[in-house]
Design a protein around this motif. Structure first.
Motif, PDB file in Angstrom:
ATOM      1  N   TYR A   7       0.821  -1.209   0.000  1.00 25.06           N
ATOM      2  CA  TYR A   7       0.000   0.000   0.000  1.00 25.06           C
ATOM      3  C   TYR A   7       0.859   1.265   0.000  1.00 25.06           C
ATOM      4  O   TYR A   7       0.470   2.275  -0.576  1.00 25.06           O
ATOM      5  CB  TYR A   7      -0.969  -0.008   1.185  1.00 25.06           C
ATOM      6  CG  TYR A   7      -0.361   0.302   2.531  1.00 25.06           C
ATOM      7  CD1 TYR A   7      -0.364   1.600   3.037  1.00 25.06           C
ATOM      8  CD2 TYR A   7       0.197  -0.703   3.323  1.00 25.06           C
ATOM      9  CE1 TYR A   7       0.167   1.888   4.272  1.00 25.06           C
ATOM     10  CE2 TYR A   7       0.749  -0.427   4.564  1.00 25.06           C
ATOM     11  CZ  TYR A   7       0.734   0.866   5.028  1.00 25.06           C
ATOM     12  OH  TYR A   7       1.277   1.149   6.250  1.00 25.06           O
ATOM     13  N   ARG A   8       2.052   1.208   0.600  1.00 24.49           N
ATOM     14  CA  ARG A   8       2.916   2.382   0.598  1.00 24.49           C
ATOM     15  C   ARG A   8       3.468   2.670  -0.796  1.00 24.49           C
ATOM     16  O   ARG A   8       3.612   3.830  -1.194  1.00 24.49           O
ATOM     17  CB  ARG A   8       4.063   2.222   1.599  1.00 24.49           C
ATOM     18  CG  ARG A   8       3.601   2.369   3.043  1.00 24.49           C
ATOM     19  CD  ARG A   8       4.759   2.563   3.989  1.00 24.49           C
ATOM     20  NE  ARG A   8       4.268   2.827   5.333  1.00 24.49           N
ATOM     21  CZ  ARG A   8       3.939   4.016   5.800  1.00 24.49           C
ATOM     22  NH1 ARG A   8       4.045   5.073   5.003  1.00 24.49           N
ATOM     23  NH2 ARG A   8       3.498   4.182   7.029  1.00 24.49           N
ATOM     24  N   GLN A   9       3.759   1.623  -1.553  1.00 22.20           N
ATOM     25  CA  GLN A   9       4.232   1.820  -2.920  1.00 22.20           C
ATOM     26  C   GLN A   9       3.123   2.416  -3.794  1.00 22.20           C
ATOM     27  O   GLN A   9       3.358   3.295  -4.632  1.00 22.20           O
ATOM     28  CB  GLN A   9       4.730   0.501  -3.520  1.00 22.20           C
ATOM     29  CG  GLN A   9       6.053   0.016  -2.966  1.00 22.20           C
ATOM     30  CD  GLN A   9       5.919  -0.642  -1.601  1.00 22.20           C
ATOM     31  OE1 GLN A   9       4.816  -0.954  -1.167  1.00 22.20           O
ATOM     32  NE2 GLN A   9       7.038  -0.856  -0.923  1.00 22.20           N
ATOM     33  N   TYR A  11       0.625   4.220  -2.658  1.00 20.08           N
ATOM     34  CA  TYR A  11       0.495   5.604  -2.181  1.00 20.08           C
ATOM     35  C   TYR A  11       1.539   6.503  -2.819  1.00 20.08           C
ATOM     36  O   TYR A  11       1.220   7.600  -3.306  1.00 20.08           O
ATOM     37  CB  TYR A  11       0.622   5.618  -0.653  1.00 20.08           C
ATOM     38  CG  TYR A  11       1.168   6.893  -0.062  1.00 20.08           C
ATOM     39  CD1 TYR A  11       0.413   8.063  -0.022  1.00 20.08           C
ATOM     40  CD2 TYR A  11       2.465   6.920   0.482  1.00 20.08           C
ATOM     41  CE1 TYR A  11       0.927   9.217   0.539  1.00 20.08           C
ATOM     42  CE2 TYR A  11       2.982   8.072   1.034  1.00 20.08           C
ATOM     43  CZ  TYR A  11       2.218   9.221   1.062  1.00 20.08           C
ATOM     44  OH  TYR A  11       2.726  10.364   1.605  1.00 20.08           O
ATOM     45  N   GLU A  12       2.809   6.057  -2.849  1.00 19.21           N
ATOM     46  CA  GLU A  12       3.878   6.869  -3.424  1.00 19.21           C
ATOM     47  C   GLU A  12       3.637   7.141  -4.911  1.00 19.21           C
ATOM     48  O   GLU A  12       3.868   8.247  -5.402  1.00 19.21           O
ATOM     49  CB  GLU A  12       5.235   6.175  -3.232  1.00 19.21           C
ATOM     50  CG  GLU A  12       5.705   6.100  -1.789  1.00 19.21           C
ATOM     51  CD  GLU A  12       6.105   7.450  -1.212  1.00 19.21           C
ATOM     52  OE1 GLU A  12       6.188   8.427  -1.996  1.00 19.21           O
ATOM     53  OE2 GLU A  12       6.324   7.529   0.011  1.00 19.21           O
ATOM     54  N   ARG A  48      -5.984   1.708   2.183  1.00 21.01           N
ATOM     55  CA  ARG A  48      -4.900   2.155   3.061  1.00 21.01           C
ATOM     56  C   ARG A  48      -4.044   3.202   2.346  1.00 21.01           C
ATOM     57  O   ARG A  48      -3.610   4.186   2.949  1.00 21.01           O
ATOM     58  CB  ARG A  48      -4.046   0.977   3.512  1.00 21.01           C
ATOM     59  CG  ARG A  48      -4.772   0.008   4.432  1.00 21.01           C
ATOM     60  CD  ARG A  48      -3.873  -1.120   4.884  1.00 21.01           C
ATOM     61  NE  ARG A  48      -2.929  -0.681   5.890  1.00 21.01           N
ATOM     62  CZ  ARG A  48      -2.008  -1.479   6.452  1.00 21.01           C
ATOM     63  NH1 ARG A  48      -1.913  -2.744   6.062  1.00 21.01           N
ATOM     64  NH2 ARG A  48      -1.179  -1.011   7.356  1.00 21.01           N
ATOM     65  N   ALA A  49      -3.800   2.986   1.058  1.00 22.85           N
ATOM     66  CA  ALA A  49      -3.034   3.961   0.278  1.00 22.85           C
ATOM     67  C   ALA A  49      -3.786   5.286   0.179  1.00 22.85           C
ATOM     68  O   ALA A  49      -3.205   6.365   0.340  1.00 22.85           O
ATOM     69  CB  ALA A  49      -2.739   3.406  -1.110  1.00 22.85           C
ATOM     70  N   LEU A  52      -3.604   7.474   3.285  1.00 21.74           N
ATOM     71  CA  LEU A  52      -2.382   8.269   3.396  1.00 21.74           C
ATOM     72  C   LEU A  52      -2.475   9.536   2.547  1.00 21.74           C
ATOM     73  O   LEU A  52      -1.979  10.593   2.941  1.00 21.74           O
ATOM     74  CB  LEU A  52      -1.172   7.438   2.976  1.00 21.74           C
ATOM     75  CG  LEU A  52      -0.815   6.260   3.881  1.00 21.74           C
ATOM     76  CD1 LEU A  52       0.420   5.539   3.343  1.00 21.74           C
ATOM     77  CD2 LEU A  52      -0.570   6.714   5.313  1.00 21.74           C
TER      78      LEU A  52
END
Length: 371
Positions: A7-9, A11-12, A48-49, A52
């Protein structure tokens, strides 16, 4: 194109697309279903992304509509960052006081300032405005910032902006509205801290709590000062003593909140409930007390304030006070429109209502508790 599916990838990558203009302010992000297909992940990963991005003030989630891009600008200012407009400018400003050592990133992800700024930007877009959000220092007055913001038709000043700066804005006749701050002669929009704390204390009183402590906050910021005063008034309204030794204001540190809670309970074992000035401190208190074997809420009830988005997902979500971000932003926007139409005439304060959210961190007083 090959994608990572964390999810962080995601988001980025979405953040990069917003910042490079692939998705512009006012655009809708692709529906969650299409994002799922693009990255081959579960919907919870996509959400989740997106959470953020909401935290960063880049999108606003609208029920029945989707995820709307609200900003692609950094939470900082420079001469190049502020476009120069003529008198027909549709640019609005939001200036947040950067006090207490808070970084620009911390302000952008602040539990209250972030989502309110996000929602305010969206409301501006709906009415054809662009919103420029920046920070100023506290307690130093950055008068030069006013020159950079001369293109703005109106400005929201948030969270303890130095009085000297506000007085200069008034001298220049810049339409201005204060957020979470009050000063004679200015329109302002604030949380109804008095009613919120009244609901918290009445809730605990109804559960049988009589010895209640209050921790957190400082002596500088409006919300901090008002919540402490409101706690004392709410205790008195319930016929309970607001004992000075059970009231501790030390700032907004989670570590200090946990330490003070332990000290209070060690010195005053009769205490059965602790009110924290915000949800982060409430969570720190809950985690620390549980680690030493204290049961929440069987032994001690704990409350927060602010209904931060993360707090509902905690192992023991704190009972808290909610102020609807969109409603607060709408009151800000309406106040600024009124101020732009009638600058410096009949200033008034709007108190935005609050709502008690009872959760798992509060319960009835144990019959074995010392009172």
């Amino acid at each position: 194109m090959e994608h990572h599916n964390g999810y962080r990838q995601i988001y980025e990558e979405l953040r990069r697309r917003i910042e490079n203009g692939t998705y512009k302010p006012g655009d809708l992000l692709p529906p969650e279903r299409l994002l799922q297909e693009e990255w081959n992940v579960e919907r919870t990963t996509i959400r989740r992304a997106l959470t953020l991005l909401v935290r960063d003030g880049l999108i606003l989630k609208r029920a029945g509509i989707g995820s709307v891009v609200t900003s692609s600008m950094p939470f900082s200012h420079s001469e190049q960052a502020v476009p120069q407009h003529d008198n027909s400018s549709q640019l609005l400003g939001m200036v947040v006081a950067n006090g207490g050592g808070r970084s620009a990133k911390a302000l952008r992800t602040h539990n209250f300032i972030g989502p309110v700024s996000n929602a305010f930007s969206y409301l501006g877009l709906e009415q054809g405005f662009q919103v420029f959000t920046t920070v100023t220092t506290y307690p130093t007055a950055d008068i030069g910032l006013l020159d950079l913001l001369k293109a703005c038709r109106g400005i929201i000043w948030a969270d303890n902006v130095p009085q000297k700066m506000l007085e200069e804005a008034r001298r220049r006749q810049i339409p201005s509205v204060l957020m979470s701050q009050r000063l004679r002669g200015f329109r302002s929009v604030v949380i109804d801290n008095e009613d919120g704390m009244r609901q918290i204390v009445a809730h605990l009183h109804g559960l049988g709590h009589r010895n209640i402590a209050y921790i957190g906050g400082d002596s500088m910021f409006y919300n901090s000062i008002e919540r402490r005063k409101a706690f004392i008034a709410a205790m008195n309204a319930c016929g309970l003593p607001a004992r000075e030794e059970l009231i501790s204001t030390f700032g907004w540190s989670e570590q200090e909140a946990a330490r003070m809670a332990e000290i209070i309970l060690m010195k005053h074992p009769e205490v059965t409930a602790i009110c924290a000035a915000n949800d982060r401190m409430a969570d720190a208190v809950i985690r620390t007390l549980r680690a030493r074997g204290t049961r929440i809420p069987e032994d001690i009830s704990v409350t927060g304030f602010g209904a931060a988005d993360f707090s509902a997902l905690l192992p023991i979500p704190p009972t808290t006070i909610k102020t609807d971000y969109m409603h607060f932003a709408r009151e800000l926007f309406n106040a600024l429109l009124l101020e732009m139409e009638n600058p410096w005439q009949n200033p008034s304060t709007v108190f935005v209502e609050t709502e008690l959210l009872p959760r798992a961190s509060t319960g009835s007083v144990s019959p074995y508790a010392l009172r």
